[in-house]
Each structure stands twice: as structure tokens, then as C-alpha cells.
Design an enzyme around this catalytic site. Structure first.
Site, PDB file in Angstrom:
ATOM      1  N   ILE A 168     -12.090  35.833   7.228  1.00 42.47           N
ATOM      2  CA  ILE A 168     -12.515  36.367   5.933  1.00 42.47           C
ATOM      3  C   ILE A 168     -12.127  35.393   4.826  1.00 42.47           C
ATOM      4  O   ILE A 168     -10.969  35.051   4.680  1.00 42.47           O
ATOM      5  CB  ILE A 168     -11.847  37.724   5.642  1.00 42.47           C
ATOM      6  CG1 ILE A 168     -12.272  38.757   6.678  1.00 42.47           C
ATOM      7  CG2 ILE A 168     -12.203  38.209   4.246  1.00 42.47           C
ATOM      8  CD1 ILE A 168     -11.626  40.106   6.484  1.00 42.47           C
ATOM      9  N   HIS A 169     -13.113  34.922   4.073  1.00 41.76           N
ATOM     10  CA  HIS A 169     -12.795  34.146   2.854  1.00 41.76           C
ATOM     11  C   HIS A 169     -13.988  34.202   1.907  1.00 41.76           C
ATOM     12  O   HIS A 169     -14.922  34.963   2.136  1.00 41.76           O
ATOM     13  CB  HIS A 169     -12.353  32.714   3.188  1.00 41.76           C
ATOM     14  CG  HIS A 169     -13.406  31.864   3.831  1.00 41.76           C
ATOM     15  ND1 HIS A 169     -13.864  30.708   3.272  1.00 41.76           N
ATOM     16  CD2 HIS A 169     -14.072  32.027   4.977  1.00 41.76           C
ATOM     17  CE1 HIS A 169     -14.787  30.186   4.065  1.00 41.76           C
ATOM     18  NE2 HIS A 169     -14.928  30.959   5.112  1.00 41.76           N
ATOM     19  N   GLY A 170     -13.920  33.414   0.840  1.00 48.58           N
ATOM     20  CA  GLY A 170     -14.917  33.520  -0.224  1.00 48.58           C
ATOM     21  C   GLY A 170     -16.363  33.335   0.230  1.00 48.58           C
ATOM     22  O   GLY A 170     -17.260  34.038  -0.222  1.00 48.58           O
TER      23      GLY A 170
END
Lengths: 234, 160, 254
Positions: free
Chosen positions: B13-15
Site C-alpha cells: 500500500i502506498h500513494g
């Protein structure tokens, strides 16, 4: 003129450093870069108009991870320098020329993106050298590696700023002879589409239904109020 | 089909996922399939911070993936399935979760890894996993965000 | 800040250095050199007289790292705290790597959504609107709207990280990023609408009838809707602008 380009390189270089390598205090935003370029080439207000339009065009393209957005700083330096060259200080803005400059600035935004990728690739080499030096026990290599990266970002920023402002000045001299000038003829008719694209960019940052409703209500109210205000004055 | 996208990303999960792909494929659930996270409640609680009322975040181990996808289907959600390596993606497929396309977002650099794109570096075992996936009819594409063009990974051998 | 082992001057040096965390951004390690550079003063102090431990410590911070730069302050603070414990022999050094790698993605996601996805558009659109009143007003407002929360997060986030993992979590939860992100996006949309109205206003010649004005407004609203849909389908602004350039050259040749 040489002094102006020197200043453009210096101040543009600072804007470019702020973009990625240092601080991120938003000195790289097009409104600021465009205004600075405008001021350096003789018309602060014209540069600000160009910058204010570019400010929002790419706002929905986020700098996340290895994904690099178009270089709106460079686009604003080009368009700001061009607008200031084409429009004498104090004269009304020639929207035909400004629109043409804003549309041409796309090429700078894409070229700047390529340059940015190039820097980040070279930095791989700097990082490798740094790691190898630390392995040998050279602790100062960390500071040196970082300094080298910042210097590279800065040097490419200075070069882009000088290049884009130079192209902007050329375009600003050449375009007024090429187009029908004036408030509502030729390219000027396309001008309102550009801030509209910017408004759509802002809206596309949000996915909620609520935002869309608020957007159109605010647009209607602001338009209605300004219309009523103006009729009241007449 | 409850899975809107199946993605391999070292950072999970990241930008790029939350700001890029979630709105692009209109997902409202992130399914993180990772055995290490199952044993680390602290990291799970940090990852849950990236969720919001319109984005549910679910964790499961590889063995639980089939049940997790069924549950997402039952709740009528659209999910993005995230795993950390192509090998994990192949294992998800082997556990009966069918998908036709695989997105490879980020595979971090390491010694002996080959550059595919600036942010995707393949180790020898990644080539094998991708080959295995392709033999089962999965289209593999290397692409960080919806805003950039994808790079498809050719069938059979490895060509680009 | 808690009474750790580090003197305030060293903590301040680390705090200042975080502003260059992207100084050597590269595709292979991303913010790796920047992170090692930021934490270096703390490591030099903690491992004084233990050159081999110092080299090892620097090496573990030269591993891959990437997060949203302002939110990285939280991880940096927490990493300094963990290094204090490692140097004192209270913690396994491998925990630092696990911690950083585990946090960078989700903290980056929160930061990208808040700073790049909400606060920057809000500051930009407010600045762009006010620049038509006076450019200096627009510029000042843009810088203030963005940098007040930016610098608060950089300093409070770092301080919370320095207090340990739990305090860092409390900070991340308590700062209310989710709520703030949605609110900022809504306010940005409202200002975007006003900015759009200014574009329609600009298109109108003086003295047009109410009917014409309404027609222009309807056309602009439809266009804004169309552009928004295209941007959401990942059409790039550059493509649309190039299309407009070609349309312009065809319509207005000379």
C-alpha cells in the site's frame, strides 16, 4: 539581457531545487516561477497571468514514487518570460499571444520531465558510489553523495531555467507578428478553455460526489454574483 | 468479478495505489495478500491508516486468499489485490483465484536484479513466475500508475 | 521531546537535514542516500568510538527507502529513537529495517493523499484566484496555506517519532489526516468552481444578454464535466493542450 538570463538561471534553479531535491516549500509552483520569469523580463503581471493558468493544469498529476509529473515549473518559466516579452509593462494583456505561449509550454513541460528522469538515473550511479565508499569506511561519502545529487538537480535546473526562459523570449518576440492580436480574436478565443481545464484538474483530485456538487454550485454562484454585480454597476 | 486489479508491488500500500489506481478502477477495498504481515499486527495497524470510509483494507495470508476473495464478492465490493512478488501472484492463481491480467508496479532494486523499467527490477525467480503466469493465460503488464503507459511483458520467452 | 540520549543540537541537525531527504533521489534506492544523510549526525554521536558499528548503522539506512517527504519526518524521528536503543544494546538492529520498510508505504499513502492530493491543490487554486486581485497576494496565500501544515507536520511528526513507535502511531491517528484530506479536497473543489466561473466570465463580451450568459455558463459547465471525466480516465493534460494547439493552428492560420 545577459544579466536577466543569469538571474533567470539562479532563481529558476532555486525553484527547480524546491521541486524535488530540497525543501518542497512550493517555490516551484508555476504561479511563482511564472511571476519571477515575468518580472525578470519586464512584465511581472503578464508572467503572473501565465503562471496562474499553468498552476492548476497539472495539479492532479501527483509526484508519487517513480512516477514523474510533467514539468510545470519549466512550462511557467517559458510562458512567463514569453508573456513579459510580448506584452509591454502596463499594457493590456494580449490574450492571443498568451494563449499561444501557454499551449506551446506543453512542450517544455514534457521536455523537463525527460530531464528530470535523466537526473534520477545519474543519481543511481552517485548512490552506488556512495554505498561503495561507506563500505570502505568513508563516512563523509554520505554527505558528498547527497551534495553531488543536489548539485546535479540544481545544475540541470539552472540549465532548464536559462533554456526555457530563452525560448520564451524568442517566442514572445516572434508570436505577436504571427497572430491576430487582441482581446477576442484568433487564439484568444481558446483562452477561457485553459482555466477551465485547470478547474477540471482540481475537481478531478477528488472523487467524492459531494465535491462535484459543491464545485458546480460554487461555479454557478460565483458566476451569478459577478454577473449581477456587473449589471448593477452599469 | 470482485477483483478490479491484481498488482505486484514491493511497497504494497502506498500513494501510487491509493491516489492512482483506487480512483482509476473505482475500487473500494484493498486486499493485501502477504504472509509476513499476518504475523505483524503493528505494521497492519499502520497500513490500515491509509484506508478511509470508502476504502476498506483487508489482510490475509496466501492460504486464506480464496476465502477472502469470496467474502469480498459476497459484500459486492470491488477490490485491488496486492502482493509483494510475482511468485506470490503465481501462488494466488494456484490457490484458485482466477485473474486475466497482472499489473507489476514496483519491484525494488537489489544485487543481481535486471532493470525492466526505472522502478521495476527482476530477479531470476521473477522471470520464472511471470513465465508461469503467462503460460496460464495471464497478461502481464509493467505499469506504475494509470497516468503512464504500460509496458507489456511478451509471451513465451522474455522480450520487450 | 523526550529526554533521550542525544543532545538537542544533534536532534536539531537531523531535523534540519530532513529537508534534503530527496537530494539524491534515484531510481534504485530512491530516498536512501537522503535518509542516511538526514540521520547521520545522530549515528555519529551514538556510535562515537565504534567505527565498525557506525559503518553498519549507515549501511542499514542506505537501503531502499521512499515515502512522502514531509511525512517521512515521523519515520526519521522513530528511526533515531530506535538507533538510540540499538546503540544501547536494547534492540535488535534488524528491527529498524523492518520498521522503515513496513511504514514507508502506508505513511507515504497518507502523505500523498493529504499533501499532494488535497493541500497542494487547495493552496494552488486559492493562490491562482487571488493572483488576479494582485499576484503578490496570490503567491503569499499559496505559500502560507501550504507551508503552515507542512512545517507543523515536519516538526510535530519528527518529535512524535522521537518519542517512540506508540507516540508516532498516536500522532498519525490523532492528526486526523483522513478527515482533513476530505475537507481540503472539498474546499479545493469549491474554489475550483469559482476559478471556473472566472474563466466563463472572461469569455463573455461586455453587455451580452442574460440568455447568452446562461448559454456560455451551461457550455462551460458541460466542458468542465467532460474534462474532469477525461482526467479521471487518465487522459494527460498535455495531450488535451496539444490538441487545443492543433485546433488553434487550424482555425486561426496566418
Amino acid at each position: 539581457m545577459a544579466l536577466r538570463f543569469l538571474m533567470a538561471g539562479l532563481l529558476g534553479g532555486i525553484c527547480y531545487l524546491d521541486r524535488t531535491a530540497a525543501f518542497q516549500v512550493m517555490l516551484h509552483r508555476p504561479l511563482i516561477a511564472g511571476s519571477i520569469a515575468g518580472a525578470l523580463f519586464g512584465n511581472f503581471a503578464a508572467g503572473a497571468v501565465a503562471g496562474a493558468v499553468i498552476e492548476l493544469l497539472y495539479i492532479a498529476r501527483l509526484p508519487v514514487g517513480a512516477s514523474i509529473p510533467p514539468d510545470d515549473t519549466g512550462a511557467a518559466i517559458f510562458a512567463g518570460a514569453g508573456a513579459a516579452t510580448a506584452v509591454p509593462a502596463g499594457a493590456p494583456i494580449d490574450y492571443a499571444v498568451v494563449t499561444a505561449l501557454l499551449l506551446l509550454s506543453v512542450l517544455c513541460a514534457e521536455a523537463g520531465k525527460v530531464a528530470d528522469r535523466f537526473v534520477r538515473r545519474i543519481n543511481c550511479r552517485i548512490a552506488q558510489v556512495t554505498i561503495a565508499a561507506v563500505d570502505r569506511g568513508d563516512i563523509a561519502a554520505v554527505d558528498h553523495g547527497l551534495l553531488a545529487g543536489v548539485t546535479l538537480f540544481g545544475a540541470v535546473g539552472v540549465a532548464l531555467a536559462v533554456g526555457f526562459s530563452g525560448l520564451g523570449v524568442l517566442a514572445g518576440r516572434w508570436l505577436p507578428g504571427m497572430f491576430t492580436t487582441g482581446e477576442r480574436t484568433g487564439f484568444a478565443q481558446l483562452f477561457p478553455l485553459l482555466p477551465l481545464l485547470g478547474a477540471a484538474s482540481v475537481l478531478s483530485c477528488s472523487r467524492s460526489e459531494r465535491s462535484a456538487v459543491f464545485f458546480y454550485i460554487a461555479m454557478a454562484i460565483a458566476f451569478g454574483v459577478s454577473l449581477a454585480w456587473n449589471w448593477g454597476l452599469r | 468479478m470482485p477483483l478490479a486489479l491484481v498488482r505486484v508491488d514491493s511497497r504494497l500500500i502506498h500513494g501510487q495505489v491509493v491516489e492512482g489506481w483506487v480512483p482509476h478502477v473505482k475500487a473500494n477495498c484493498l486486499l493485501v495478500v502477504n504472509d509476513d504481515l499476518a504475523a505483524n499486527p503493528f505494521l497492519r495497524s499502520v497500513m490500515e491508516l491509509a484506508g478511509n470510509p470508502s476504502l476498506r483494507i483487508v489482510f490475509c495470508t496466501l492460504d486464506e486468499v480464496s476465502a477472502a476473495v469470496t467474502e469480498i464478492d459476497r459484500r459486492a465490493e470491488r477490490a485491488i489485490l496486492l502482493c509483494a512478488t510475482p511468485a506470490d501472484a503465481a501462488r494466488v492463481l494456484a490457490r484458485g483465484v482466477r485473474f486475466d491480467a497482472l499489473n507489476i508496479g514496483n519491484l525494488h532494486f537489489g544485487a543481481g536484479r535486471v532493470e525492466i523499467t526505472p522502478s521495476v527490477f527482476f530477479a531470476p525467480e521473477d522471470y520464472e513466475s511471470v513465465d508461469a503466469l503467462q503460460r496460464q493465460g495471464v497478461q502481464v503488464e509493467v505499469r506504475g500508475t494509470p497516468f503512464e503507459p504500460g509496458k507489456s511483458v511478451g509471451g513465451g520467452g522474455f522480450e520487450f | 521531546m523526550s529526554g533521550g540520549f542525544l543532545p538537542a543540537s544533534v536532534r536539531r541537525a537531523v531535523w534540519r537535514r530532513q529537508f534534503l531527504v530527496q537530494g539524491c533521489w534515484n531510481y534504485e534506492g530512491m530516498q536512501n542516500v537522503g535518509f542516511a544523510y538526514s540521520i547521520l549526525p545522530a549515528l555519529v554521536h551514538l556510535y562515537a568510538g565504534r567505527p565498525e558499528d557506525l559503518t553498519k548503522a549507515i549501511k542499514r539506512h542506505l537501503e531502499f527507502f521512499n515515502t512522502q517527504p514531509a511525512m517521512g519526518s515521523v519515520i526519521l524521528g522513530a528511526a533515531v529513537r530506535m538507533e538510540e536503543r540499538v546503540a544501547a544494546g536494547e534492540e535488535d538492529p534488524r528491527a529498524i529495517g523492518t520498521f522503515k520498510v513496513g511504514l514507508m508505504g502506508s505513511i507515504g499513502a497518507i502523505g500523498d493523499a493529504y499533501f499532494w492530493g488535497a493541500l497542494k491543490p487547495l493552496a494552488s487554486v486559492a493562490g491562482a484566484i487571488l493572483s488576479f486581485v494582485h499576484p503578490l497576494l496570490g503567491i503569499s496565500v499559496l505559500l502560507l496555506i501550504y507551508n503552515f501544515p507542512h512545517l507543523v507536520v515536519r516538526s510535530r511528526g519528527f518529535a512524535a517519532g522521537m518519542e517512540g513507535q506508540e507516540k508516532a502511531m498516536t500522532f498519525l491517528k490523532g492528526a486526523g489526516f483522513k478527515l482533513r484530506t476530505e475537507d481540503r479536497k472539498t474546499v479545493a473543489a469549491v474554489l475550483g468552481g469559482i476559478y471556473g466561473a472566472m474563466a466563463v466570465w472572461h469569455a463573455l463580451a461586455a453587455g451580452v444578454s442574460w440568455g447568452t450568459a446562461a448559454l456560455y455558463f451551461a457550455a462551460a459547465a458541460l466542458l468542465a464535466n467532460l474534462f474532469t471525466m477525461m482526467f479521471r480516465k487518465a487522459v494527460s493534460p498535455s495531450e488535451l493542450l496539444l490538441l487545443l494547439l492543433i485546433v488553434g493552428l487550424l482555425l486561426f492560420p496566418r
